[in-house]
Design a protein around this motif. Structure first.
Motif, PDB file in Angstrom:
ATOM      1  N   VAL A  84      37.655  45.211  45.229  1.00 13.86           N
ATOM      2  CA  VAL A  84      36.620  46.207  45.002  1.00 13.86           C
ATOM      3  C   VAL A  84      35.832  46.419  46.293  1.00 13.86           C
ATOM      4  CG1 VAL A  84      34.465  46.673  43.761  1.00 13.86           C
ATOM      5  CG2 VAL A  84      36.428  45.710  42.549  1.00 13.86           C
TER       6      VAL A  84
ATOM      7  N   ILE B 262      30.173  44.701  39.178  1.00 14.20           N
ATOM      8  CA  ILE B 262      31.625  44.925  39.124  1.00 14.20           C
ATOM      9  C   ILE B 262      32.356  44.025  40.120  1.00 14.20           C
ATOM     10  CG2 ILE B 262      31.384  47.326  38.352  1.00 14.20           C
ATOM     11  CD1 ILE B 262      32.021  48.195  41.246  1.00 14.20           C
TER      12      ILE B 262
ATOM     13  N   SER C 212      39.907  51.571  33.975  1.00 15.68           N
ATOM     14  CA  SER C 212      39.976  52.174  35.305  1.00 15.68           C
ATOM     15  C   SER C 212      41.284  51.779  35.954  1.00 15.68           C
ATOM     16  CB  SER C 212      38.788  51.747  36.175  1.00 15.68           C
ATOM     17  OG  SER C 212      38.898  50.387  36.556  1.00 15.68           O
TER      18      SER C 212
ATOM     19  N   GLU D  99      35.791  42.595  39.139  1.00 21.05           N
ATOM     20  CA  GLU D  99      36.892  43.483  38.794  1.00 21.05           C
ATOM     21  C   GLU D  99      38.001  43.417  39.846  1.00 21.05           C
ATOM     22  OE1 GLU D  99      37.151  45.072  35.984  1.00 21.05           O
ATOM     23  OE2 GLU D  99      35.166  44.410  35.307  1.00 21.05           O
TER      24      GLU D  99
ATOM     25  N   PRO E 200      41.409  45.718  41.352  1.00 21.58           N
ATOM     26  CA  PRO E 200      42.116  47.004  41.308  1.00 21.58           C
ATOM     27  C   PRO E 200      43.430  46.899  40.549  1.00 21.58           C
ATOM     28  CG  PRO E 200      41.229  46.603  43.504  1.00 21.58           C
ATOM     29  CD  PRO E 200      41.038  45.328  42.723  1.00 21.58           C
TER      30      PRO E 200
ATOM     31  N   ASN F 177      41.255  52.390  43.264  1.00 22.63           N
ATOM     32  CA  ASN F 177      40.604  51.678  42.172  1.00 22.63           C
ATOM     33  C   ASN F 177      39.695  50.564  42.690  1.00 22.63           C
ATOM     34  OD1 ASN F 177      41.464  49.517  39.432  1.00 22.63           O
ATOM     35  ND2 ASN F 177      40.022  51.200  39.393  1.00 22.63           N
TER      36      ASN F 177
ATOM     37  N   SER G  44      36.253  54.890  40.824  1.00 29.08           N
ATOM     38  CA  SER G  44      36.686  54.665  39.442  1.00 29.08           C
ATOM     39  C   SER G  44      36.090  53.382  38.877  1.00 29.08           C
ATOM     40  CB  SER G  44      38.213  54.625  39.362  1.00 29.08           C
ATOM     41  OG  SER G  44      38.740  53.596  40.184  1.00 29.08           O
ATOM     42  N   GLN G  45      35.953  52.348  39.711  1.00 26.46           N
ATOM     43  CA  GLN G  45      35.301  51.114  39.259  1.00 26.46           C
ATOM     44  C   GLN G  45      33.819  51.355  38.979  1.00 26.46           C
ATOM     45  OE1 GLN G  45      36.607  48.321  38.423  1.00 26.46           O
ATOM     46  NE2 GLN G  45      38.505  47.969  39.557  1.00 26.46           N
TER      47      GLN G  45
END
Length: 339
Positions: A241, A256, A232, A259, A261, A209, A213-214
């Protein structure tokens, strides 16, 4: 089993030929086991193969298909007009002096094998509800035509094979897994009730992740906005990430970097409309009522391409899939200048 299905089909064909040659009386023995002109072994085999797929259909959602006039109209044209016409022309061109063969070829165009329709649709992760409605619709049309033009005797002799053609909707909507996601979204949009319940949801999954997927989630946010609830997760989430993934998305205006995981939330897994695994390493255990689809994304490293160039190619592949499946999308991700 599904991955090597063509191999198993070939093995079954070879086994059948060998059994027929080694045991000549086998064919007559099997043919003798009939009920009203229908081969019992073939009937048992077809029912065993077909039953599990219709059992998975959510019949309470069929109204989302029957209310789709575009879907039904396209199916009628493909299967009631184009299909018979495509078989009618070669029948009269190549078999003008063989009326029995000519009629048989036309019948093939009118009533194709429902077993293969159902099985291949399921293997391609097609929309089961749409397939069920269209198979029923076209089987009714085929049944009427055969009774009217060939008589009850002909219908009785061919009943096991003439239960319905391949639904045109499935041919149109399942060229790839991204089209299947879009089809799923369309069915969700057509449900009635609260707006929050009619917004489709998707869960993108890879191993850590941190990359694919991100990227898919970020691109879906950029293309679909609030028309899709996007999530995700990772089967074995990492700690951050992937920097190159974030850089490649920044080039197209998607950020992103903030974000984190996350692992797969079991309750979320059961709530979303579709789960998309990216690549070949992430695997999600099948759950009843959960549609899981795989995007076998491009892997440039297999061609010796690494670094940011690899990530740009991965981004472009995921972007194409996202833009294909995003519901009612007219926006496109801006293309970065070529390097």
């Amino acid at each position: 089993m599904n991955r090597f299905l063509p191999v198993w089909i070939g093995v079954a064909m070879v086994a059948g030929l060998l059994l027929g040659r080694l045991i000549p009386e086998l064919g007559d023995t099997l043919s003798a086991v009939e009920i009203d002109g229908i081969s019992l072994p073939i009937a048992i085999g077809l029912l065993s193969m077909m039953y599990p797929v219709p059992a998975k259909v959510r019949y309470d959602r069929l109204d989302s298909v029957t209310g789709d006039r575009e879907l039904l109209g396209r199916s009628l044209v493909l299967n009631w007009v184009l299909g018979p016409a495509l078989m009618f022309a070669p029948a009269w061109i190549f078999l003008p002096d063989l009326p029995e063969y000519r009629t048989g070829l036309i019948i093939v165009g009118l009533a194709r094998c429902i077993a293969m329709v159902i099985i291949w649709n399921d293997l391609a992760c097609g929309d089961r509800e749409a397939a069920a409605v269209l198979v029923a619709l076209d089987s009714r049309r085929s049944d009427r035509h055969l009774r009217r033009n060939l008589g009850p005797g002909a219908r009785r002799r061919r009943r096991s094979a003439d239960r319905g053609p391949c639904p045109g909707r499935v041919r149109v909507r399942v060229p790839g897994a991204a089209q299947t996601v879009r089809a799923r979204f369309r069915c969700v949009h057509r449900r009635t009730g609260d707006a929050a319940m009619t917004t489709p949801s998707v869960l993108f999954v890879c191993v850590k992740n941190g990359g694919k997927s991100q990227m898919a989630a970020g691109l879906m946010h950029a293309v679909a906005g609030d028309r899709v609830h996007v999530h995700s997760a990772g089967t074995t989430p990492g700690t951050s990430v992937n920097a190159l993934s974030a850089q490649s998305l920044l080039e197209v205006g998607v950020d992103i970097r903030g974000e984190v995981p996350k692992p797969i939330d079991p309750s979320l897994l059961r709530r979303v409309d579709v789960v998309v695994t990216l690549g070949r390493e992430a695997h999600v255990e099948p759950l009843d009522g959960v549609r899981i689809i795989n995007w076998d994304t491009d892997e440039p490293s297999e061609r010796g391409i690494d670094g940011i160039e690899r990530m740009r190619l991965v981004r472009d592949d995921i972007e194409t899939r996202v833009e294909t499946c995003a519901p009612n999308s007219t926006s496109r991700i801006p293309r970065p200048p070529r390097r």
